[in-house]
Design an enzyme around this catalytic site. Structure first.
Site, PDB file in Angstrom:
ATOM      1  N   GLU A   1      -2.123  -5.914 -10.422  1.00 21.09           N
ATOM      2  CA  GLU A   1      -0.752  -6.386 -10.211  1.00 21.09           C
ATOM      3  C   GLU A   1      -0.785  -7.863  -9.859  1.00 21.09           C
ATOM      4  OE1 GLU A   1       1.566  -5.545  -6.813  1.00 21.09           O
ATOM      5  OE2 GLU A   1      -0.134  -5.395  -5.439  1.00 21.09           O
TER       6      GLU A   1
ATOM      7  N   ILE B   1      -9.931   4.475 -10.606  1.00 21.86           N
ATOM      8  CA  ILE B   1     -11.248   3.851 -10.740  1.00 21.86           C
ATOM      9  C   ILE B   1     -12.071   4.256  -9.515  1.00 21.86           C
ATOM     10  CG2 ILE B   1     -12.484   1.657 -11.043  1.00 21.86           C
ATOM     11  CD1 ILE B   1     -10.529   1.925 -13.296  1.00 21.86           C
TER      12      ILE B   1
ATOM     13  N   ARG C   1       3.937 -14.541  -4.491  1.00 21.23           N
ATOM     14  CA  ARG C   1       4.272 -15.129  -3.184  1.00 21.23           C
ATOM     15  C   ARG C   1       3.005 -15.622  -2.509  1.00 21.23           C
ATOM     16  NH1 ARG C   1       1.975 -11.015  -0.104  1.00 21.23           N
ATOM     17  NH2 ARG C   1       2.039  -8.992  -1.131  1.00 21.23           N
TER      18      ARG C   1
ATOM     19  N   HIS D   1     -11.788  -4.512  -4.777  1.00 20.44           N
ATOM     20  CA  HIS D   1     -10.538  -5.228  -5.013  1.00 20.44           C
ATOM     21  C   HIS D   1     -10.889  -6.712  -4.956  1.00 20.44           C
ATOM     22  CE1 HIS D   1      -6.096  -6.129  -4.061  1.00 20.44           C
ATOM     23  NE2 HIS D   1      -6.728  -7.280  -3.936  1.00 20.44           N
TER      24      HIS D   1
ATOM     25  N   GLY E   1       0.797  -1.232   0.000  1.00 22.28           N
ATOM     26  CA  GLY E   1       0.000   0.000   0.000  1.00 22.28           C
ATOM     27  C   GLY E   1       0.827   1.279   0.000  1.00 22.28           C
TER      28      GLY E   1
ATOM     29  N   GLU F   1      -2.193   5.599 -13.492  1.00 20.21           N
ATOM     30  CA  GLU F   1      -3.402   4.869 -13.861  1.00 20.21           C
ATOM     31  C   GLU F   1      -4.597   5.775 -13.710  1.00 20.21           C
ATOM     32  OE1 GLU F   1      -3.703   1.441 -11.280  1.00 20.21           O
ATOM     33  OE2 GLU F   1      -2.500   0.226 -12.624  1.00 20.21           O
ATOM     34  N   LYS F   2      -5.632   5.464 -14.430  1.00 20.56           N
ATOM     35  CA  LYS F   2      -6.922   6.108 -14.205  1.00 20.56           C
ATOM     36  C   LYS F   2      -7.341   5.708 -12.795  1.00 20.56           C
ATOM     37  CE  LYS F   2     -10.952   7.846 -15.575  1.00 20.56           C
ATOM     38  NZ  LYS F   2     -10.911   9.309 -15.667  1.00 20.56           N
TER      39      LYS F   2
ATOM     40  N   GLU G   1      -4.205  -9.652  -8.804  1.00 21.93           N
ATOM     41  CA  GLU G   1      -5.129  -8.674  -8.221  1.00 21.93           C
ATOM     42  C   GLU G   1      -5.831  -7.883  -9.319  1.00 21.93           C
ATOM     43  OE1 GLU G   1      -3.083  -7.834  -3.890  1.00 21.93           O
ATOM     44  OE2 GLU G   1      -2.806  -6.305  -5.424  1.00 21.93           O
TER      45      GLU G   1
HETATM   46  P1  ADP Z   1      -1.029  -9.266   0.905  1.00 24.32           P
HETATM   47  O1  ADP Z   1      -1.065  -8.879  -0.535  1.00 24.32           O
HETATM   48  O2  ADP Z   1      -0.548 -10.629   1.162  1.00 24.32           O
HETATM   49  O3  ADP Z   1      -2.262  -8.879   1.590  1.00 24.32           O
HETATM   50  P2  ADP Z   1       0.286  -7.065   2.154  1.00 24.32           P
HETATM   51  O4  ADP Z   1       0.250  -6.015   1.113  1.00 24.32           O
HETATM   52  O5  ADP Z   1      -0.577  -6.949   3.356  1.00 24.32           O
HETATM   53  O6  ADP Z   1       0.138  -8.463   1.485  1.00 24.32           O
HETATM   54  O7  ADP Z   1       1.780  -7.247   2.606  1.00 24.32           O
HETATM   55  C1  ADP Z   1       2.178  -8.269   3.446  1.00 24.32           C
HETATM   56  C2  ADP Z   1       3.425  -7.842   4.156  1.00 24.32           C
HETATM   57  O8  ADP Z   1       4.459  -7.628   3.219  1.00 24.32           O
HETATM   58  C3  ADP Z   1       3.294  -6.541   4.912  1.00 24.32           C
HETATM   59  O9  ADP Z   1       4.123  -6.635   6.038  1.00 24.32           O
HETATM   60  C4  ADP Z   1       3.789  -5.512   3.920  1.00 24.32           C
HETATM   61  O10 ADP Z   1       4.251  -4.365   4.585  1.00 24.32           O
HETATM   62  C5  ADP Z   1       4.897  -6.283   3.258  1.00 24.32           C
HETATM   63  N1  ADP Z   1       5.132  -5.910   1.849  1.00 24.32           N
HETATM   64  C6  ADP Z   1       4.366  -6.190   0.801  1.00 24.32           C
HETATM   65  N2  ADP Z   1       4.912  -5.757  -0.360  1.00 24.32           N
HETATM   66  C7  ADP Z   1       6.084  -5.194  -0.010  1.00 24.32           C
HETATM   67  C8  ADP Z   1       7.150  -4.566  -0.741  1.00 24.32           C
HETATM   68  N3  ADP Z   1       7.125  -4.443  -2.070  1.00 24.32           N
HETATM   69  N4  ADP Z   1       8.180  -4.095  -0.053  1.00 24.32           N
HETATM   70  C9  ADP Z   1       8.234  -4.217   1.279  1.00 24.32           C
HETATM   71  N5  ADP Z   1       7.295  -4.807   2.022  1.00 24.32           N
HETATM   72  C10 ADP Z   1       6.238  -5.284   1.400  1.00 24.32           C
HETATM   73  P1  ADP Z   2       0.282  -2.644  -3.591  1.00 30.75           P
HETATM   74  O1  ADP Z   2       1.383  -3.145  -4.474  1.00 30.75           O
HETATM   75  O2  ADP Z   2       0.750  -1.695  -2.558  1.00 30.75           O
HETATM   76  O3  ADP Z   2      -0.564  -3.754  -3.075  1.00 30.75           O
HETATM   77  P2  ADP Z   2      -1.779  -2.092  -5.555  1.00 30.75           P
HETATM   78  O4  ADP Z   2      -1.398  -1.637  -6.922  1.00 30.75           O
HETATM   79  O5  ADP Z   2      -2.175  -3.506  -5.401  1.00 30.75           O
HETATM   80  O6  ADP Z   2      -0.605  -1.752  -4.559  1.00 30.75           O
HETATM   81  O7  ADP Z   2      -2.938  -1.155  -5.003  1.00 30.75           O
HETATM   82  C1  ADP Z   2      -3.316  -1.190  -3.633  1.00 30.75           C
HETATM   83  C2  ADP Z   2      -4.732  -0.672  -3.482  1.00 30.75           C
HETATM   84  O8  ADP Z   2      -4.843   0.679  -3.951  1.00 30.75           O
HETATM   85  C3  ADP Z   2      -5.780  -1.428  -4.260  1.00 30.75           C
HETATM   86  O9  ADP Z   2      -6.232  -2.570  -3.575  1.00 30.75           O
HETATM   87  C4  ADP Z   2      -6.874  -0.379  -4.450  1.00 30.75           C
HETATM   88  O10 ADP Z   2      -7.684  -0.277  -3.310  1.00 30.75           O
HETATM   89  C5  ADP Z   2      -6.080   0.898  -4.600  1.00 30.75           C
HETATM   90  N1  ADP Z   2      -5.856   1.208  -6.022  1.00 30.75           N
HETATM   91  C6  ADP Z   2      -4.756   0.869  -6.740  1.00 30.75           C
HETATM   92  N2  ADP Z   2      -4.861   1.284  -8.022  1.00 30.75           N
HETATM   93  C7  ADP Z   2      -6.064   1.896  -8.141  1.00 30.75           C
HETATM   94  C8  ADP Z   2      -6.764   2.546  -9.212  1.00 30.75           C
HETATM   95  N3  ADP Z   2      -6.233   2.647 -10.426  1.00 30.75           N
HETATM   96  N4  ADP Z   2      -7.989   3.067  -8.949  1.00 30.75           N
HETATM   97  C9  ADP Z   2      -8.525   2.980  -7.711  1.00 30.75           C
HETATM   98  N5  ADP Z   2      -7.917   2.392  -6.676  1.00 30.75           N
HETATM   99  C10 ADP Z   2      -6.697   1.850  -6.856  1.00 30.75           C
HETATM  100 MG    MG Z   3      -1.612  -5.071  -4.217  1.00 26.10          MG
END
Ligand code: ADP
Ligand code: ADP
Ligand code: MG
Length: 448
Positions: A287, A202, A291, A207, A164, A199-200, A274
């Site tokens: 994305e 949304i 893992r 999710h 996030g 990105e646009k 996702e």
């Molecule tokens: P999930 O997609 O499994 O719900 P989370 O986004 O909650 O995963 O991330 C799980 C753990 O991995 C968290 O402790 C988060 O801070 C860490 N994490 C996830 N992606 C990264 C990243 N790219 N770099 C560092 N820590 C990450």
């Molecule tokens: P991360 O690698 O930190 O998990 P994500 O790309 O999966 O990041 O995005 C994390 C969250 O951010 C999504 O689950 C969604 O709630 C929000 N988000 C990401 N991209 C968009 C988008 N283009 N429009 C609206 N919400 C978004």
């Molecule tokens: Mg994600």
């Protein structure tokens, strides 16, 4: 596969040790100085200290982890989630050291770890993606042009982002310059890579993600979806399966798209694709997480498939025995992430010693945790301390079970988000299945 070293800590390390024990595989825990008394350190067959509390010197320390694997004669490393789980360089070093990294090949991690490149690949094979920049953004004026073309609001994201972090919404050209610089800075600090893409944005999406399993013989199956729309600051808090946002037709289409995505990238191991689903039920690839994910237990509860065991078998070169048509989906499952934090103080983490503990149980309740009475949560790592998972025949039953499980839970000595989770699970719009990714912000936090 004789011995697996688990390069992680907390509940996920314990989760992996449990799977290994059931499979008669020996385990090695690695721990930082502050984790000497942690549950994973105690449960594994062997445990090795790999450095001080600071994760860059311990849980992220390639050299010490590889050395620990060599000293203990471990033939595999399971990276869990977070830490080194999506680090292609580490996966490569494992391969070069003749240690099997339990996950996809380092090339696939590298490919999918760059979120912008991953989107380009998906687009090229016909998987719908969120509209946005073609590749990364070069500079602010480039960003202005692209935003103008796709239309505000837009969202800026770090190509190497995760957890996030490195994400910002931009509503107007005025906000673009500031946010562009902020995301770049944050990306540099958090991911040591300041490349960003656009990105646009949304509006009010859900999710919805698909769990897949892919073996090294070309077989790919999916285990259905998880709805992770209940988020705070783009971080998941509660997840459920099935999703109330999609019907069987879209469900099947998303499953097929996920399998196509996995095949296109040459993916092996467990993984998650996702997607965002908009109000008109269009879905877009966002994305891939290469893992095991935090929320994998809800899929296990619903399908009866142990994802970690499957992941280990795949790494051992075994062929998937489960065929798509044999995957059975039963009932409904929900997970709540219990964090040691104070929702009344801006969710400030609250490390400390657990002086009293009662974990919930009973029919249809699973708890994945590494805490125990007397355990001291260090201030150094993630604040998630437990996952409470329920399973029922129907969504209402899973909700009722979660409600009573949260009521049973007592964690003394540290602040937790239990009451906050209770508010979510008892919220009328949540119960109706009427929510999107802005739910927490609008329904829960706004009422405070
Ligand atoms: P999930 O997609 O499994 O719900 P989370 O986004 O909650 O995963 O991330 C799980 C753990 O991995 C968290 O402790 C988060 O801070 C860490 N994490 C996830 N992606 C990264 C990243 N790219 N770099 C560092 N820590 C990450
Ligand atoms: P991360 O690698 O930190 O998990 P994500 O790309 O999966 O990041 O995005 C994390 C969250 O951010 C999504 O689950 C969604 O709630 C929000 N988000 C990401 N991209 C968009 C988008 N283009 N429009 C609206 N919400 C978004
Ligand atoms: Mg994600």
């Amino acid at each position: 596969m004789n011995k697996i070293l688990i390069a992680n800590r907390g509940e996920i390390a314990v989760r992996i040790i449990r799977a290994c024990k059931e499979m008669n595989i020996k385990t090695v825990a690695v721990y930082s100085e502050v984790d000497k008394d942690a549950l994973h350190t105690r449960l594994a067959d062997e445990a090795i200290c790999i450095g001080p509390a600071n994760s860059s010197k311990s849980y992220l320390n390639f050299k010490n982890i590889i050395e620990a694997a060599n000293i203990t004669d471990s033939d595999c490393i399971h990276p869990g989630f977070g830490f080194l789980s999506e680090n292609s360089q580490f996966a490569k070093i494992c391969e070069e050291s003749n240690i099997k990294f339990i996950g996809p090949s380092y090339k696939v991690i590298e490919l999918m770890g760059n979120k912008s490149n991953a989107k380009e690949l998906m687009k090229s094979v016909g998987v719908p993606v969120v509209p946005g920049s073609d590749g990364t953004i070069k500079n602010v004026s480039d960003a202005m042009k692209i935003a103008e073309k796709i239309g505000y609001p837009v969202i800026l994201k770090a190509v190497a982002g995760g957890g996030g972090k490195g994400i910002r919404i931009v509503n107007s050209p005025d906000e673009l310059v500031t946010n562009y610089n902020l995301v770049k800075q944050e990306a540099k600090i958090s991911f040591n890579n300041d490349e960003i893409y656009m990105e646009k944005f949304i509006q009010n999406p859900r999710h919805v993600e698909i769990q897949i399993l892919a073996d090294e013989h070309g077989n790919v199956i999916h285990l259905g979806e998880r709805d992770c729309s209940v988020q705070r600051r783009n971080q998941k808090i509660l997840e459920e399966t099935p999703s109330t946002a999609i019907d069987d037709k879209i469900r099947n289409k998303m499953g097929e798209a996920a399998i196509k995505a996995a095949k296109a990238s040459g993916y092996t191991s467990c993984g998650t694709i996702e997607f965002l689903v908009d109000k008109d039920k269009n879905f877009y690839f966002m994305e891939m997480n290469t893992r095991i994910q935090v929320e994998h237990p809800i899929t296990e509860m619903r399908t009866g498939i142990d994802i970690v065991k499957q992941q280990i078998k795949i790494a051992a070169g075994e062929e998937l025995k489960i065929k798509q048509k044999n995957v059975e989906f039963k009932g409904h499952s929900i997970e709540c992430r219990v964090n040691a934090e104070n929702p009344m103080k801006k969710f400030m983490p609250c490390p400390g010693t657990i002086t009293g503990l009662n974990l919930p149980g009973g029919n249809g309740v699973r708890v994945d945790t590494a805490i125990y009475e007397g355990y001291t949560i260090p201030p150094t790592y993630d604040s998630m301390i437990a996952k409470i998972i329920t399973h029922g025949d129907t969504r209402n039953e899973a909700i009722s079970k979660m409600k009573r499980a949260l009521e049973e839970t007592v964690i003394e000595g540290v602040d937790t988000n239990i009451d906050f989770l209770f508010e979510i699970i008892t919220n009328p719009n949540f119960i109706r299945g009427n929510f999107d990714t802005s739910f927490i912000e609008k329904e829960i936090l706004n009422n405070k």
